[in-house]
Design a protein around this motif. Structure first.
Motif, PDB file in Angstrom:
ATOM      1  N   LYS A   1       0.891  -1.200  -0.025  1.00 48.58           N
ATOM      2  CA  LYS A   1      -0.037  -0.137  -0.064  1.00 48.58           C
ATOM      3  C   LYS A   1       0.830   1.404  -0.055  1.00 48.58           C
ATOM      4  O   LYS A   1       0.582   2.304  -0.524  1.00 48.58           O
ATOM      5  N   ILE A   2       1.947   1.147   0.752  1.00 51.80           N
ATOM      6  CA  ILE A   2       2.816   2.423   0.949  1.00 51.80           C
ATOM      7  C   ILE A   2       3.502   2.601  -0.611  1.00 51.80           C
ATOM      8  O   ILE A   2       3.383   3.986  -0.872  1.00 51.80           O
ATOM      9  N   ALA A   3       4.019   1.750  -1.140  1.00 49.09           N
ATOM     10  CA  ALA A   3       4.514   1.591  -2.548  1.00 49.09           C
ATOM     11  C   ALA A   3       3.597   2.312  -3.437  1.00 49.09           C
ATOM     12  O   ALA A   3       3.909   3.231  -4.297  1.00 49.09           O
ATOM     13  N   ALA A   4       2.529   1.637  -3.314  1.00 49.83           N
ATOM     14  CA  ALA A   4       1.500   2.189  -4.306  1.00 49.83           C
ATOM     15  C   ALA A   4       1.123   3.655  -4.104  1.00 49.83           C
ATOM     16  O   ALA A   4       0.871   4.483  -5.217  1.00 49.83           O
ATOM     17  N   VAL A   5       0.826   3.990  -2.985  1.00 53.63           N
ATOM     18  CA  VAL A   5       0.411   5.135  -2.796  1.00 53.63           C
ATOM     19  C   VAL A   5       1.450   6.534  -3.161  1.00 53.63           C
ATOM     20  O   VAL A   5       1.072   7.404  -3.509  1.00 53.63           O
ATOM     21  N   LEU A   6       2.636   6.144  -2.748  1.00 55.47           N
ATOM     22  CA  LEU A   6       3.585   6.932  -3.293  1.00 55.47           C
ATOM     23  C   LEU A   6       3.800   7.239  -4.886  1.00 55.47           C
ATOM     24  O   LEU A   6       3.904   8.229  -5.292  1.00 55.47           O
ATOM     25  N   VAL A   7       3.509   6.013  -5.407  1.00 53.21           N
ATOM     26  CA  VAL A   7       3.571   5.911  -6.991  1.00 53.21           C
ATOM     27  C   VAL A   7       2.501   6.709  -7.555  1.00 53.21           C
ATOM     28  O   VAL A   7       2.506   7.910  -8.566  1.00 53.21           O
ATOM     29  N   GLN A   8       1.090   6.672  -6.993  1.00 54.60           N
ATOM     30  CA  GLN A   8      -0.102   7.373  -7.426  1.00 54.60           C
ATOM     31  C   GLN A   8       0.252   8.888  -6.963  1.00 54.60           C
ATOM     32  O   GLN A   8      -0.461   9.541  -7.746  1.00 54.60           O
ATOM     33  N   ASN A   9       1.125   9.224  -6.129  1.00 51.27           N
ATOM     34  CA  ASN A   9       1.338  10.914  -5.934  1.00 51.27           C
ATOM     35  C   ASN A   9       2.358  11.322  -6.503  1.00 51.27           C
ATOM     36  O   ASN A   9       2.786  12.261  -6.119  1.00 51.27           O
ATOM     37  N   GLY A  10       2.929  10.520  -7.529  1.00 47.42           N
ATOM     38  CA  GLY A  10       3.860  11.092  -8.284  1.00 47.42           C
ATOM     39  C   GLY A  10       5.561  10.701  -8.223  1.00 47.42           C
ATOM     40  O   GLY A  10       6.363  11.081  -8.818  1.00 47.42           O
ATOM     41  N   LYS A  11       5.506   9.661  -6.957  1.00 46.53           N
ATOM     42  CA  LYS A  11       7.071   9.053  -6.956  1.00 46.53           C
ATOM     43  C   LYS A  11       7.237   8.309  -8.049  1.00 46.53           C
ATOM     44  O   LYS A  11       6.332   7.344  -8.638  1.00 46.53           O
ATOM     45  N   ASP A  12       8.346   8.174  -8.461  1.00 45.73           N
ATOM     46  CA  ASP A  12       9.067   7.440  -9.731  1.00 45.73           C
ATOM     47  C   ASP A  12       8.818   5.862  -9.220  1.00 45.73           C
ATOM     48  O   ASP A  12       9.601   5.395  -8.365  1.00 45.73           O
ATOM     49  N   GLY A  13       8.250   5.176 -10.068  1.00 47.68           N
ATOM     50  CA  GLY A  13       7.958   3.929  -9.760  1.00 47.68           C
ATOM     51  C   GLY A  13       9.288   2.992  -9.973  1.00 47.68           C
ATOM     52  O   GLY A  13       9.439   1.908  -9.197  1.00 47.68           O
ATOM     53  N   SER A  14      10.149   3.564 -10.468  1.00 47.20           N
ATOM     54  CA  SER A  14      11.431   2.734 -10.411  1.00 47.20           C
ATOM     55  C   SER A  14      12.519   3.253  -9.277  1.00 47.20           C
ATOM     56  O   SER A  14      13.671   2.798  -9.396  1.00 47.20           O
ATOM     57  N   THR A  15      12.041   3.867  -8.492  1.00 54.22           N
ATOM     58  CA  THR A  15      12.673   4.146  -7.102  1.00 54.22           C
ATOM     59  C   THR A  15      13.232   3.138  -6.318  1.00 54.22           C
ATOM     60  O   THR A  15      12.300   2.323  -6.250  1.00 54.22           O
ATOM     61  N   PRO A  16      14.455   2.976  -6.115  1.00 56.74           N
ATOM     62  CA  PRO A  16      14.982   1.676  -5.474  1.00 56.74           C
ATOM     63  C   PRO A  16      14.476   1.576  -4.146  1.00 56.74           C
ATOM     64  O   PRO A  16      14.055   2.489  -3.496  1.00 56.74           O
ATOM     65  N   VAL A  17      14.271   0.269  -3.577  1.00 53.12           N
ATOM     66  CA  VAL A  17      13.638  -0.231  -2.203  1.00 53.12           C
ATOM     67  C   VAL A  17      14.430  -1.422  -1.690  1.00 53.12           C
ATOM     68  O   VAL A  17      14.744  -2.201  -2.481  1.00 53.12           O
ATOM     69  N   ALA A  18      14.869  -1.068  -0.450  1.00 53.65           N
ATOM     70  CA  ALA A  18      15.572  -2.057   0.178  1.00 53.65           C
ATOM     71  C   ALA A  18      14.770  -2.311   1.656  1.00 53.65           C
ATOM     72  O   ALA A  18      14.350  -1.501   2.308  1.00 53.65           O
ATOM     73  N   ILE A  19      14.557  -3.685   1.798  1.00 48.75           N
ATOM     74  CA  ILE A  19      14.038  -4.116   2.969  1.00 48.75           C
ATOM     75  C   ILE A  19      14.983  -4.904   3.722  1.00 48.75           C
ATOM     76  O   ILE A  19      15.387  -6.159   3.293  1.00 48.75           O
ATOM     77  N   ILE A  20      15.294  -4.733   5.012  1.00 52.70           N
ATOM     78  CA  ILE A  20      16.333  -5.309   5.811  1.00 52.70           C
ATOM     79  C   ILE A  20      15.657  -5.824   6.685  1.00 52.70           C
ATOM     80  O   ILE A  20      15.307  -5.147   7.831  1.00 52.70           O
ATOM     81  N   GLU A  21      15.686  -7.112   7.061  1.00 55.46           N
ATOM     82  CA  GLU A  21      14.977  -8.040   8.126  1.00 55.46           C
ATOM     83  C   GLU A  21      15.785  -8.257   9.007  1.00 55.46           C
ATOM     84  O   GLU A  21      17.172  -8.218   9.024  1.00 55.46           O
ATOM     85  N   ARG A  22      15.256  -8.297  10.330  1.00 54.73           N
ATOM     86  CA  ARG A  22      16.032  -8.645  11.571  1.00 54.73           C
ATOM     87  C   ARG A  22      17.214  -7.925  11.892  1.00 54.73           C
ATOM     88  O   ARG A  22      18.382  -8.521  12.517  1.00 54.73           O
ATOM     89  N   GLY A  23      17.302  -6.757  11.551  1.00 50.95           N
ATOM     90  CA  GLY A  23      18.459  -5.636  11.796  1.00 50.95           C
ATOM     91  C   GLY A  23      19.698  -6.346  11.998  1.00 50.95           C
ATOM     92  O   GLY A  23      20.334  -6.554  10.692  1.00 50.95           O
ATOM     93  N   LEU A  24      20.434  -6.154  13.147  1.00 53.39           N
ATOM     94  CA  LEU A  24      21.768  -6.617  13.052  1.00 53.39           C
ATOM     95  C   LEU A  24      22.065  -8.174  13.520  1.00 53.39           C
ATOM     96  O   LEU A  24      23.128  -8.298  14.123  1.00 53.39           O
ATOM     97  N   ARG A  25      20.982  -9.063  13.394  1.00 56.36           N
ATOM     98  CA  ARG A  25      21.182 -10.203  13.806  1.00 56.36           C
ATOM     99  C   ARG A  25      22.121 -10.984  12.662  1.00 56.36           C
ATOM    100  O   ARG A  25      22.195 -10.674  11.510  1.00 56.36           O
ATOM    101  N   LYS A  26      22.638 -12.068  13.086  1.00 58.55           N
ATOM    102  CA  LYS A  26      23.282 -12.804  12.156  1.00 58.55           C
ATOM    103  C   LYS A  26      22.458 -13.553  11.001  1.00 58.55           C
ATOM    104  O   LYS A  26      22.938 -13.835   9.706  1.00 58.55           O
ATOM    105  N   ASP A  27      21.112 -13.658  11.303  1.00 58.65           N
ATOM    106  CA  ASP A  27      20.350 -14.142  10.055  1.00 58.65           C
ATOM    107  C   ASP A  27      19.571 -13.066   9.447  1.00 58.65           C
ATOM    108  O   ASP A  27      18.713 -13.308   8.741  1.00 58.65           O
ATOM    109  N   ARG A  28      20.209 -11.622   9.376  1.00 58.54           N
ATOM    110  CA  ARG A  28      19.440 -10.803   8.745  1.00 58.54           C
ATOM    111  C   ARG A  28      19.539 -11.002   7.465  1.00 58.54           C
ATOM    112  O   ARG A  28      20.478 -11.782   6.692  1.00 58.54           O
TER     113      ARG A  28
END
Length: 252
Positions: free
Chosen positions: A179-206
């Motif tokens: 929903k966040i990505a869609a609403v940003l694009v709908q409001n004019g953000k370039d759809g090709s803008t890079p995104v990274a999701i980093i799971e589990r912070g600084l744990r060894k299994d991040r």
């Protein structure tokens, strides 16, 4: 005589990034009210003699409600005890530390803030993603992702956020990333803008999952991305290189 309350930020989960002040306060605590976000590496070091109260919140399921947590803090402090309210990251960045500070002050109980390193800063840094860079971003905006951007009256101005040319960091946003990505694009953000999701912070299994605003919802679903995670949106994500080792050793 009242005791004292300490609102302590444990940082992003690695014991080596807990501040010296935070370590000293925890070690002399009579009572520790903790969330799950500090992580086992830090929670395993809580003093054996201290009363330990689990205040964790897991996907809408709360061991204790906020008013119950605050009542316990006040009660134990009025018993003359040293009370530590231990939170992940920093208590004042989406940690409800401000509310707890107000409650304790209203009761006339001494209180001290012990800042922590926010996961919004530390987690991207550990993956080689600078939130600012002279070539790519001169500003950073940090948001909570708990708010549904499609609700009738969102508190966040998504039209304004879509126009920002810097980096956007979202905490607690995994459930709403599509929903966040869609609403940003709908409001004019370039759809090709890079995104990274980093799971589990600084744990060894991040893990790091990358995509663009147009693709990240599908990529995250395919990868089975789960919270806790930090989401970074902006051109600085292009500096992430999965082939390189972590830049900072976080072993304690």
């Amino acid at each position: 005589m009242n005791g004292k309350v300490y609102l302590v930020g444990s940082g992003p989960g690695a014991e080596g990034l807990l501040t010296q002040r935070g370590r000293a306060i925890i070690d002399r605590a009579d009572v520790v009210l903790f969330d799950q976000l500090p992580g086992e590496e830090i929670l395993s070091t809580l003093p054996a003699r201290a009363e330990k109260i689990d205040c964790g919140k897991f996907g809408g399921k709360h061991n204790l409600e906020q008013d119950e947590i605050e009542a316990l803090m006040v009660d134990r402090a009025k018993q003359g005890k040293t009370v530590v309210r231990l939170k992940g990251g920093d208590p004042f960045l989406f940690g409800r530390g401000g509310e707890e500070l107000e409650t304790v002050r209203a009761e006339g109980i001494p209180v001290e803030m012990v800042p922590g390193i926010s996961s919004a800063l530390a987690v991207p840094a550990s993956m080689g993603i600078p939130l600012t860079h002279r070539k790519y971003a001169s500003q950073v905006t940090i948001l909570t992702g708990n708010e549904d951007p499609t609700k009738p009256e969102p508190a966040l101005d998504w039209k304004l956020l879509a126009q920002l040319r810097g980096t956007i960091v979202i905490l607690m946003g995994v459930a709403n990333i599509g929903k966040i990505a869609a609403v940003l694009v709908q409001n004019g953000k370039d759809g090709s803008t890079p995104v990274a999701i980093i799971e589990r912070g600084l744990r060894k299994d991040r893990l790091v999952t990358t995509g663009t605003l147009e693709t990240i919802a599908d990529v995250a679903k395919s990868a089975g991305v789960k919270p806790p995670a930090v989401i970074v949106i902006g051109d600085v994500v292009n500096l992430y290189d999965a082939g390189l080792p972590d830049l900072i050793p976080y072993e304690s």
